[in-house]
Design a protein around this motif. Structure first.
Motif, mmCIF file in Angstrom:
data_model
loop_
_atom_site.group_PDB
_atom_site.id
_atom_site.type_symbol
_atom_site.label_atom_id
_atom_site.label_comp_id
_atom_site.label_asym_id
_atom_site.label_seq_id
_atom_site.Cartn_x
_atom_site.Cartn_y
_atom_site.Cartn_z
ATOM 1 N N ASP A 1 0.976 -1.214 -0.133
ATOM 2 C CA ASP A 1 0.017 -0.019 0.093
ATOM 3 C C ASP A 1 0.925 1.352 0.027
ATOM 4 O O ASP A 1 0.479 2.294 -0.665
ATOM 5 C CB ASP A 1 -0.796 -0.091 1.275
ATOM 6 C CG ASP A 1 -2.112 -1.048 1.264
ATOM 7 O OD1 ASP A 1 -2.364 -1.592 0.144
ATOM 8 O OD2 ASP A 1 -2.531 -1.407 2.269
ATOM 9 N N ALA A 2 1.942 1.244 0.774
ATOM 10 C CA ALA A 2 2.872 2.318 0.983
ATOM 11 C C ALA A 2 3.351 2.587 -0.399
ATOM 12 O O ALA A 2 3.942 4.065 -0.742
ATOM 13 C CB ALA A 2 3.851 2.203 2.117
ATOM 14 N N LEU A 3 3.460 1.642 -1.358
ATOM 15 C CA LEU A 3 4.277 1.845 -2.455
ATOM 16 C C LEU A 3 3.248 2.042 -3.630
ATOM 17 O O LEU A 3 3.412 2.253 -4.885
ATOM 18 C CB LEU A 3 5.035 0.677 -2.972
ATOM 19 C CG LEU A 3 6.269 0.132 -2.061
ATOM 20 C CD1 LEU A 3 6.953 -1.090 -2.288
ATOM 21 C CD2 LEU A 3 7.373 1.295 -2.256
ATOM 22 N N GLY A 4 2.090 2.381 -3.381
ATOM 23 C CA GLY A 4 0.821 2.445 -4.264
ATOM 24 C C GLY A 4 0.390 1.372 -5.279
ATOM 25 O O GLY A 4 0.256 1.590 -6.297
ATOM 26 N N ARG B 1 10.206 -1.849 -5.859
ATOM 27 C CA ARG B 1 10.684 -0.873 -5.433
ATOM 28 C C ARG B 1 11.774 -0.288 -6.547
ATOM 29 O O ARG B 1 12.112 0.885 -6.723
ATOM 30 C CB ARG B 1 11.548 -0.867 -4.084
ATOM 31 C CG ARG B 1 10.580 -0.935 -3.087
ATOM 32 C CD ARG B 1 11.290 -1.139 -1.558
ATOM 33 N NE ARG B 1 10.397 -1.057 -0.484
ATOM 34 C CZ ARG B 1 10.302 -2.054 0.198
ATOM 35 N NH1 ARG B 1 11.052 -3.305 0.007
ATOM 36 N NH2 ARG B 1 9.603 -2.230 1.342
ATOM 37 N N ALA B 2 12.490 -1.414 -7.038
ATOM 38 C CA ALA B 2 13.478 -1.384 -8.021
ATOM 39 C C ALA B 2 12.989 -0.475 -9.266
ATOM 40 O O ALA B 2 13.382 0.377 -9.894
ATOM 41 C CB ALA B 2 14.179 -2.410 -8.440
ATOM 42 N N LEU B 3 11.774 -1.271 -9.594
ATOM 43 C CA LEU B 3 11.089 -0.493 -10.924
ATOM 44 C C LEU B 3 10.681 0.693 -10.814
ATOM 45 O O LEU B 3 10.842 1.741 -11.782
ATOM 46 C CB LEU B 3 9.972 -1.581 -11.207
ATOM 47 C CG LEU B 3 10.258 -2.915 -11.869
ATOM 48 C CD1 LEU B 3 8.867 -3.845 -11.721
ATOM 49 C CD2 LEU B 3 10.830 -2.873 -13.092
ATOM 50 N N GLN B 4 10.146 1.001 -9.404
ATOM 51 C CA GLN B 4 9.838 2.428 -9.361
ATOM 52 C C GLN B 4 11.156 3.440 -9.303
ATOM 53 O O GLN B 4 10.667 4.407 -9.716
ATOM 54 C CB GLN B 4 8.853 2.484 -8.000
ATOM 55 C CG GLN B 4 7.506 1.632 -8.226
ATOM 56 C CD GLN B 4 7.084 1.761 -6.720
ATOM 57 O OE1 GLN B 4 7.296 2.273 -5.912
ATOM 58 N NE2 GLN B 4 5.592 1.471 -6.817
ATOM 59 N N GLN B 5 12.065 2.917 -8.734
ATOM 60 C CA GLN B 5 13.179 3.744 -8.762
ATOM 61 C C GLN B 5 13.849 4.058 -10.078
ATOM 62 O O GLN B 5 14.181 5.366 -10.569
ATOM 63 C CB GLN B 5 14.307 2.874 -7.906
ATOM 64 C CG GLN B 5 15.361 3.725 -7.716
ATOM 65 C CD GLN B 5 15.514 4.836 -6.821
ATOM 66 O OE1 GLN B 5 15.260 4.747 -5.755
ATOM 67 N NE2 GLN B 5 15.892 6.147 -7.333
ATOM 68 N N VAL B 6 13.664 3.321 -10.959
ATOM 69 C CA VAL B 6 14.375 3.526 -12.411
ATOM 70 C C VAL B 6 13.231 4.160 -13.397
ATOM 71 O O VAL B 6 13.508 4.597 -14.434
ATOM 72 C CB VAL B 6 14.975 2.397 -12.916
ATOM 73 C CG1 VAL B 6 16.113 1.735 -12.219
ATOM 74 C CG2 VAL B 6 13.879 1.197 -13.139
ATOM 75 N N ASP B 7 12.042 4.082 -12.896
ATOM 76 C CA ASP B 7 10.808 4.663 -13.694
ATOM 77 C C ASP B 7 10.932 6.104 -14.148
ATOM 78 O O ASP B 7 11.156 7.031 -13.211
ATOM 79 C CB ASP B 7 9.329 4.491 -12.966
ATOM 80 C CG ASP B 7 8.185 4.411 -13.953
ATOM 81 O OD1 ASP B 7 8.539 4.202 -15.084
ATOM 82 O OD2 ASP B 7 7.171 4.961 -13.516
#
Length: 216
Positions: free
Chosen positions: A73-76, A168-174
């Motif tokens: 949830d915290a990561l949407g 988290r990695a996918l969101q970081q490089v997005d």
């Protein structure tokens, strides 16, 4: 109501879904009421399948996913499960997991008795008579694009911690000109793309960013 695939999704052949493809849309019944995948656009989605309810490996996976719900949830990110079992079996399994593990499964579990979704996503071959191959996970971004996939055999459990790390990695490089190195975890150093003009620098092909800045 049985599963209803959209026109485009229904035309896909098994095994055609690849990273970068638009996730096939569908409507179906779930433990949280009527469900349509495209209604979740604008959010990340973790869409995962399991061969059947009341199976030992998947029971441990679902229990841990429920325990880590707040982290997703915290990561949407929305969690969405799928199996060929009926909605009534899903409800019975959810109650059994609550009694056995003391957890509440609040994310939707989709029924797929015709295996239409499993086949559209390439989880099940067109010639398969059962769902034993259905242990796949699809990481879908807010635009509805499949960004990563994993597949596990029926006798090896998935790691919820690794699901979170990959998300988290996918969101970081997005939309960012950075890469994540082996074993990257949130807050760790990032990689910069290889430069096209080495100019004698020994690390031109593998350069770390000293500070990740304020990226989430």
């Amino acid at each position: 109501m049985d599963v209803e695939m959209t026109k485009d999704a229904a035309s896909l052949r098994s095994g055609q879904i690849r990273i970068g493809d638009l996730a096939p849309d569908f409507q179906a019944r779930s433990t949280q009421g009527p469900f349509q995948l495209s209604a979740l656009r604008g959010q990340w989605v973790l869409f995962f399948s399991h061969p059947a309810d009341f199976t030992p490996v998947c029971s441990t996976e679902f229990a841990e996913l429920a325990r880590r719900q707040a982290d997703f949830d915290a990561l949407g990110c929305r969690l969405v499960g799928l199996s060929v079992d009926s909605l009534y079996a899903h409800f019975a399994w959810v109650r059994a997991l609550r009694d056995l593990f003391g957890v509440e499964i609040t994310f939707p579990i989709i029924e797929d008795p015709s295996m239409a979704v499993g086949r559209a996503y390439g989880m099940i071959d067109d010639t398969s008579a059962d769902s034993m191959a259905m242990r796949s996970t699809f990481f879908i971004d807010p635009r509805g694009v499949v960004r990563a996939t994993t597949s596990y055999p029926h006798n090896v459990g998935r790691s919820v911690e690794e699901m979170l790390r990959l998300l988290r990695a996918l969101q970081q490089v997005d939309d960012a000109d950075v890469l994540t190195p082996e074993g990257w975890a949130a807050g760790g150093r990032l990689l910069l793309p290889a430069t096209t003009t080495p100019e004698g620098a020994a690390d031109w092909f593998c350069r770390f960013e000293d500070s990740p800045g304020d990226r989430p």
